[in-house]
Design a protein around this motif. Structure first.
Motif, PDB file in Angstrom:
ATOM      1  N   MET A 144      46.940 -12.300  96.249  1.00 41.55           N
ATOM      2  CA  MET A 144      46.048 -13.414  96.629  1.00 41.55           C
ATOM      3  C   MET A 144      45.991 -14.486  95.547  1.00 41.55           C
ATOM      4  O   MET A 144      44.933 -14.973  95.195  1.00 41.55           O
ATOM      5  N   ASP A 145      47.143 -14.803  94.971  1.00 42.80           N
ATOM      6  CA  ASP A 145      47.172 -15.875  93.988  1.00 42.80           C
ATOM      7  C   ASP A 145      47.453 -17.222  94.641  1.00 42.80           C
ATOM      8  O   ASP A 145      47.509 -18.237  93.961  1.00 42.80           O
ATOM      9  N   ASP A 146      47.601 -17.233  95.965  1.00 41.76           N
ATOM     10  CA  ASP A 146      47.972 -18.466  96.649  1.00 41.76           C
ATOM     11  C   ASP A 146      46.964 -19.577  96.396  1.00 41.76           C
ATOM     12  O   ASP A 146      47.331 -20.723  96.186  1.00 41.76           O
ATOM     13  N   TYR A 147      45.685 -19.239  96.407  1.00 41.74           N
ATOM     14  CA  TYR A 147      44.670 -20.281  96.236  1.00 41.74           C
ATOM     15  C   TYR A 147      44.725 -20.867  94.835  1.00 41.74           C
ATOM     16  O   TYR A 147      44.470 -22.039  94.639  1.00 41.74           O
ATOM     17  N   ALA A 148      45.078 -20.029  93.845  1.00 38.93           N
ATOM     18  CA  ALA A 148      45.167 -20.531  92.469  1.00 38.93           C
ATOM     19  C   ALA A 148      46.315 -21.529  92.337  1.00 38.93           C
ATOM     20  O   ALA A 148      46.188 -22.566  91.679  1.00 38.93           O
ATOM     21  N   TRP A 149      47.427 -21.206  92.987  1.00 34.29           N
ATOM     22  CA  TRP A 149      48.562 -22.128  92.988  1.00 34.29           C
ATOM     23  C   TRP A 149      48.161 -23.455  93.639  1.00 34.29           C
ATOM     24  O   TRP A 149      48.425 -24.541  93.102  1.00 34.29           O
ATOM     25  N   ALA A 150      47.489 -23.364  94.780  1.00 36.86           N
ATOM     26  CA  ALA A 150      47.065 -24.576  95.488  1.00 36.86           C
ATOM     27  C   ALA A 150      46.039 -25.357  94.675  1.00 36.86           C
ATOM     28  O   ALA A 150      46.077 -26.584  94.617  1.00 36.86           O
ATOM     29  N   ALA A 151      45.116 -24.635  94.017  1.00 33.45           N
ATOM     30  CA  ALA A 151      44.107 -25.303  93.184  1.00 33.45           C
ATOM     31  C   ALA A 151      44.775 -26.014  92.017  1.00 33.45           C
ATOM     32  O   ALA A 151      44.333 -27.089  91.593  1.00 33.45           O
ATOM     33  N   GLY A 152      45.852 -25.443  91.505  1.00 31.82           N
ATOM     34  CA  GLY A 152      46.597 -26.082  90.421  1.00 31.82           C
ATOM     35  C   GLY A 152      47.211 -27.394  90.870  1.00 31.82           C
ATOM     36  O   GLY A 152      47.228 -28.375  90.119  1.00 31.82           O
ATOM     37  N   ILE A 153      47.676 -27.427  92.101  1.00 27.06           N
ATOM     38  CA  ILE A 153      48.231 -28.673  92.643  1.00 27.06           C
ATOM     39  C   ILE A 153      47.130 -29.717  92.786  1.00 27.06           C
ATOM     40  O   ILE A 153      47.313 -30.889  92.461  1.00 27.06           O
ATOM     41  N   ALA A 154      45.955 -29.283  93.247  1.00 25.85           N
ATOM     42  CA  ALA A 154      44.816 -30.211  93.370  1.00 25.85           C
ATOM     43  C   ALA A 154      44.471 -30.800  92.005  1.00 25.85           C
ATOM     44  O   ALA A 154      44.262 -32.007  91.870  1.00 25.85           O
ATOM     45  N   THR A 155      44.424 -29.954  90.983  1.00 24.88           N
ATOM     46  CA  THR A 155      44.128 -30.424  89.621  1.00 24.88           C
ATOM     47  C   THR A 155      45.198 -31.406  89.146  1.00 24.88           C
ATOM     48  O   THR A 155      44.878 -32.479  88.624  1.00 24.88           O
ATOM     49  N   ASP A 156      46.464 -31.055  89.342  1.00 22.23           N
ATOM     50  CA  ASP A 156      47.547 -31.945  88.907  1.00 22.23           C
ATOM     51  C   ASP A 156      47.478 -33.291  89.624  1.00 22.23           C
ATOM     52  O   ASP A 156      47.695 -34.335  89.017  1.00 22.23           O
ATOM     53  N   LEU A 157      47.158 -33.256  90.913  1.00 20.06           N
ATOM     54  CA  LEU A 157      47.075 -34.496  91.678  1.00 20.06           C
ATOM     55  C   LEU A 157      45.958 -35.393  91.136  1.00 20.06           C
ATOM     56  O   LEU A 157      46.173 -36.582  90.881  1.00 20.06           O
ATOM     57  N   VAL A 158      44.778 -34.810  90.941  1.00 17.05           N
ATOM     58  CA  VAL A 158      43.636 -35.577  90.441  1.00 17.05           C
ATOM     59  C   VAL A 158      43.976 -36.230  89.097  1.00 17.05           C
ATOM     60  O   VAL A 158      43.608 -37.370  88.833  1.00 17.05           O
ATOM     61  N   ASN A 159      44.727 -35.513  88.274  1.00 20.49           N
ATOM     62  CA  ASN A 159      44.992 -36.007  86.932  1.00 20.49           C
ATOM     63  C   ASN A 159      46.244 -36.873  86.829  1.00 20.49           C
ATOM     64  O   ASN A 159      46.761 -37.111  85.750  1.00 20.49           O
ATOM     65  N   THR A 160      46.715 -37.376  87.963  1.00 18.26           N
ATOM     66  CA  THR A 160      47.703 -38.452  87.940  1.00 18.26           C
ATOM     67  C   THR A 160      47.002 -39.815  88.026  1.00 18.26           C
ATOM     68  O   THR A 160      47.665 -40.847  87.971  1.00 18.26           O
ATOM     69  N   ALA A 161      45.672 -39.812  88.145  1.00 17.61           N
ATOM     70  CA  ALA A 161      44.927 -41.052  88.416  1.00 17.61           C
ATOM     71  C   ALA A 161      44.891 -41.967  87.198  1.00 17.61           C
ATOM     72  O   ALA A 161      44.892 -41.501  86.059  1.00 17.61           O
ATOM     73  N   PRO A 162      44.845 -43.273  87.423  1.00 24.88           N
ATOM     74  CA  PRO A 162      44.827 -44.217  86.300  1.00 24.88           C
ATOM     75  C   PRO A 162      43.625 -44.021  85.375  1.00 24.88           C
ATOM     76  O   PRO A 162      43.716 -44.311  84.183  1.00 24.88           O
ATOM     77  N   GLU A 163      42.496 -43.535  85.901  1.00 27.66           N
ATOM     78  CA  GLU A 163      41.315 -43.316  85.055  1.00 27.66           C
ATOM     79  C   GLU A 163      41.619 -42.335  83.933  1.00 27.66           C
ATOM     80  O   GLU A 163      40.998 -42.369  82.866  1.00 27.66           O
ATOM     81  N   VAL A 164      42.553 -41.397  84.197  1.00 29.87           N
ATOM     82  CA  VAL A 164      42.866 -40.368  83.210  1.00 29.87           C
ATOM     83  C   VAL A 164      43.884 -40.873  82.187  1.00 29.87           C
ATOM     84  O   VAL A 164      44.010 -40.350  81.095  1.00 29.87           O
ATOM     85  N   TRP A 165      44.609 -41.902  82.559  1.00 29.80           N
ATOM     86  CA  TRP A 165      45.712 -42.382  81.712  1.00 29.80           C
ATOM     87  C   TRP A 165      45.478 -43.814  81.222  1.00 29.80           C
ATOM     88  O   TRP A 165      46.406 -44.589  81.096  1.00 29.80           O
ATOM     89  N   HIS A 166      44.235 -44.181  80.973  1.00 28.06           N
ATOM     90  CA  HIS A 166      43.896 -45.504  80.455  1.00 28.06           C
ATOM     91  C   HIS A 166      44.537 -46.600  81.295  1.00 28.06           C
ATOM     92  O   HIS A 166      45.146 -47.533  80.762  1.00 28.06           O
TER      93      HIS A 166
END
Ligand SMILES: [Zn+2]
Length: 177
Positions: free
Chosen positions: A1-23
């Motif tokens: 049941m690690d599937d949700y962790a993998w999916a949550a990791g994608i959610a985190t990676d997606l959020v942290n592509t935002a311009p707010e995170v990269w000045h």
């Protein structure tokens, strides 16, 4: 049941592509970068021009959910993300998640589903306190903590964690002089 962790990791990676995170610099500025992001996460790549804005909107939605982690809102919000896209179920014999994405689905559809699954899995198994803002003072990032101890502090540990360590080190050296 690690599937949700993998999916949550994608959610985190997606959020942290935002311009707010990269000045101000968007890490998903065009369709090519979006296709590369999808490929990196083994998501079937079928990008259309409308996907770019749609994924940017999805990114904001997921970020809002992580930043204000109320259990009910997390479940409601994530269910919206999974509802339109595909059929999601749990296989009776193996207790594994089974997803059949509708034919003709786009990269936005796939990402929506994965973010929704990741959020639902973490809310259910680990609890809403696993949705956090980055602890680095200068960072606007957010993340979902799927580690076993649950003590993750930074959106990108290698980057934000190191920045804080370097700053602390400098401060200590300065006060020692
Ligand atoms: Zn951060």
């Amino acid at each position: 049941m690690d599937d949700y962790a993998w999916a949550a990791g994608i959610a985190t990676d997606l959020v942290n592509t935002a311009p707010e995170v990269w000045h101000g610099e968007d890490k998903l500025p065009d369709l090519d970068s979006l296709a590369a992001f999808a490929e990196l996460h083994s998501i079937p790549v079928d990008t259309r021009p409308s996907d770019l804005r749609a994924v940017h909107r999805l990114r904001l939605t997921v970020r809002d959910l992580i930043n204000y982690p109320d259990r009910t809102e997390l479940i409601d919000g994530a269910s919206v993300l999974t509802s339109a896209v595909a059929r999601l179920t749990v296989l009776a014999d193996s207790a594994r998640w089974a997803v059949s994405i509708r034919p003709g689905s786009t990269v936005t559809d796939s990402l929506s589903l994965l973010c929704g699954v990741g959020i639902l899995g973490v809310v259910q198994v680990l609890g809403p306190e696993r949705f956090r803002k980055c602890s680095a003072p200068s960072c606007q990032g957010a993340f979902i903590d799927t580690t076993r101890p649950g003590r993750r502090r930074y959106c990108m540990p290698g980057l934000c964690g190191n920045r804080v360590n370097v700053a602390n080190h400098r401060a200590r050296r300065a006060s020692a002089r």
